[in-house]
Write a protein that holds these residues in place. Sequence first.
Motif, PDB file in Angstrom:
ATOM      1  N   ASP A 115     -11.244 -48.424  46.882  1.00  0.00           N
ATOM      2  CA  ASP A 115     -10.988 -47.224  47.767  1.00  0.00           C
ATOM      3  C   ASP A 115     -10.570 -45.739  47.155  1.00  0.00           C
ATOM      4  O   ASP A 115     -11.278 -44.888  47.382  1.00  0.00           O
ATOM      5  CB  ASP A 115     -10.010 -47.559  48.820  1.00  0.00           C
ATOM      6  CG  ASP A 115     -10.353 -48.706  49.525  1.00  0.00           C
ATOM      7  OD1 ASP A 115     -11.809 -49.126  49.771  1.00  0.00           O
ATOM      8  OD2 ASP A 115      -9.750 -49.556  50.432  1.00  0.00           O
ATOM      9  N   GLU A 118     -13.460 -44.605  45.087  1.00  0.00           N
ATOM     10  CA  GLU A 118     -14.273 -44.010  45.635  1.00  0.00           C
ATOM     11  C   GLU A 118     -13.914 -42.412  46.285  1.00  0.00           C
ATOM     12  O   GLU A 118     -15.042 -41.551  46.273  1.00  0.00           O
ATOM     13  CB  GLU A 118     -14.800 -44.835  47.003  1.00  0.00           C
ATOM     14  CG  GLU A 118     -15.722 -44.528  47.841  1.00  0.00           C
ATOM     15  CD  GLU A 118     -16.023 -45.197  49.134  1.00  0.00           C
ATOM     16  OE1 GLU A 118     -16.841 -44.975  50.032  1.00  0.00           O
ATOM     17  OE2 GLU A 118     -15.474 -46.358  48.976  1.00  0.00           O
ATOM     18  N   ALA A 119     -12.756 -42.365  46.765  1.00  0.00           N
ATOM     19  CA  ALA A 119     -12.199 -41.108  47.090  1.00  0.00           C
ATOM     20  C   ALA A 119     -12.310 -40.200  45.961  1.00  0.00           C
ATOM     21  O   ALA A 119     -12.656 -39.064  46.177  1.00  0.00           O
ATOM     22  CB  ALA A 119     -10.799 -41.302  47.673  1.00  0.00           C
ATOM     23  N   VAL A 121     -14.165 -40.144  43.368  1.00  0.00           N
ATOM     24  CA  VAL A 121     -15.667 -39.867  43.164  1.00  0.00           C
ATOM     25  C   VAL A 121     -16.199 -38.880  44.202  1.00  0.00           C
ATOM     26  O   VAL A 121     -17.074 -37.855  43.771  1.00  0.00           O
ATOM     27  CB  VAL A 121     -16.642 -41.083  43.159  1.00  0.00           C
ATOM     28  CG1 VAL A 121     -18.059 -40.700  43.041  1.00  0.00           C
ATOM     29  CG2 VAL A 121     -16.335 -41.936  42.007  1.00  0.00           C
ATOM     30  N   SER A 122     -15.731 -38.923  45.402  1.00  0.00           N
ATOM     31  CA  SER A 122     -16.065 -38.198  46.370  1.00  0.00           C
ATOM     32  C   SER A 122     -15.737 -36.654  46.248  1.00  0.00           C
ATOM     33  O   SER A 122     -16.382 -35.859  46.226  1.00  0.00           O
ATOM     34  CB  SER A 122     -15.852 -38.661  47.785  1.00  0.00           C
ATOM     35  OG  SER A 122     -16.021 -37.621  48.830  1.00  0.00           O
ATOM     36  N   ARG A 123     -14.525 -36.640  45.770  1.00  0.00           N
ATOM     37  CA  ARG A 123     -13.837 -35.247  45.504  1.00  0.00           C
ATOM     38  C   ARG A 123     -14.213 -34.702  44.334  1.00  0.00           C
ATOM     39  O   ARG A 123     -14.613 -33.489  44.148  1.00  0.00           O
ATOM     40  CB  ARG A 123     -12.252 -35.689  45.208  1.00  0.00           C
ATOM     41  CG  ARG A 123     -11.403 -35.925  46.399  1.00  0.00           C
ATOM     42  CD  ARG A 123      -9.884 -36.503  46.146  1.00  0.00           C
ATOM     43  NE  ARG A 123      -9.457 -36.899  47.524  1.00  0.00           N
ATOM     44  CZ  ARG A 123      -8.493 -37.697  47.353  1.00  0.00           C
ATOM     45  NH1 ARG A 123      -7.986 -38.356  45.968  1.00  0.00           N
ATOM     46  NH2 ARG A 123      -7.728 -38.539  48.582  1.00  0.00           N
ATOM     47  N   SER A 125     -17.537 -34.971  43.309  1.00  0.00           N
ATOM     48  CA  SER A 125     -18.561 -34.612  43.302  1.00  0.00           C
ATOM     49  C   SER A 125     -18.842 -33.357  44.167  1.00  0.00           C
ATOM     50  O   SER A 125     -19.453 -32.326  44.098  1.00  0.00           O
ATOM     51  CB  SER A 125     -19.517 -35.559  44.608  1.00  0.00           C
ATOM     52  OG  SER A 125     -20.609 -35.124  45.038  1.00  0.00           O
ATOM     53  N   ASN A 126     -17.604 -33.198  45.422  1.00  0.00           N
ATOM     54  CA  ASN A 126     -17.550 -31.909  45.920  1.00  0.00           C
ATOM     55  C   ASN A 126     -16.946 -30.628  45.021  1.00  0.00           C
ATOM     56  O   ASN A 126     -17.710 -29.813  45.456  1.00  0.00           O
ATOM     57  CB  ASN A 126     -16.609 -32.363  47.371  1.00  0.00           C
ATOM     58  CG  ASN A 126     -17.149 -33.049  48.320  1.00  0.00           C
ATOM     59  OD1 ASN A 126     -18.304 -33.176  48.606  1.00  0.00           O
ATOM     60  ND2 ASN A 126     -16.240 -33.726  49.060  1.00  0.00           N
ATOM     61  N   ARG A 129     -20.008 -29.759  43.017  1.00  0.00           N
ATOM     62  CA  ARG A 129     -20.963 -29.005  43.800  1.00  0.00           C
ATOM     63  C   ARG A 129     -20.528 -27.625  44.064  1.00  0.00           C
ATOM     64  O   ARG A 129     -21.266 -26.649  43.942  1.00  0.00           O
ATOM     65  CB  ARG A 129     -21.087 -29.839  45.098  1.00  0.00           C
ATOM     66  CG  ARG A 129     -22.262 -29.221  45.952  1.00  0.00           C
ATOM     67  CD  ARG A 129     -22.483 -29.876  47.167  1.00  0.00           C
ATOM     68  NE  ARG A 129     -23.136 -31.272  46.971  1.00  0.00           N
ATOM     69  CZ  ARG A 129     -22.097 -32.334  47.188  1.00  0.00           C
ATOM     70  NH1 ARG A 129     -20.995 -32.120  47.609  1.00  0.00           N
ATOM     71  NH2 ARG A 129     -22.746 -33.647  47.151  1.00  0.00           N
TER      72      ARG A 129
END
Length: 282
Positions: A115, A118-119, A121-123, A125-126, A129
């Motif tokens: 978890d 995953e968090a 990786v999301s951060r 990515s954002n 970007r």
Amino acid sequence: MITIVIVSCYLIALLWAVVKNINYWEIYKHGYRPDEWYMYFTNTINSLIMVGCWSGVYFGIKNFQMLQKEKQNALKASTMAHQAHIKMLRYQLNPHFLFNTLNAISTLILLKENDTAEAMVSRLSNFLRYSLDNDPIKRVPLGQEIKALRLYLEIEKVRFDDRLEVLWDIDEGCESALVPSMILQPIIENSIKHAISKMENGGRISITARTFGNDLLMDVADNGPGADIKDGTLSRENGVGLANIKERLQSLYHRNFAFSIEHNQPSGVRVRIRIPYEVKDV
């Protein structure tokens, strides 16, 4: 070249003088023709002066247009080079951040902390970007920049856990101020690398922004072990981060900015930035 122009003007003047004389004799003297051939070339000097004047006007206009076009091309080339230079400075981010983040994600996966991984990786990515989507030539609201910085610091907090403390002090009204994108991230990264990571018990990074008259003032300070500062430059700095910031500010604001590196009290390093306070037109 000048000789050819003069001869051409003279021949045109001769031809013009002949045509004028014939028309004059035909209209006003009812077909009169002189007995001597040289009479056909009377008033040649006046025609030459007229042709010279018109030629001067023509070449003057053409030369002016050519100079204006060359000036526009030079300005366009200078602008393109200026923009390319800013983009190059903007995209020279320290790859160590990406490597360290990926290593941290790999470690989290090995520890079965899926978890958190995953968090993270999301951060990441954002954050990437945001850093790639925003044109470095354009300015973004400070509030948008702070959101990206929070993403970046949340990623770093996974690595440093409680060893990293962040204090925010953003005055009301500053979040709408326009700033160069990713202008503070290299400073914060520098603090983490040279201050937080060197302290066994961790440390603190303070980020402040306030207005003063027509200026926006931004500070990033840490309470690390400090550094040798000579002529406003960190002697430990061997990368491109802080140097790029100053060059970007120079390119965007020319002389209407300030960038200083100084000792923080009681310990650490403080980086100050002053730029014009500007907001996006509604």
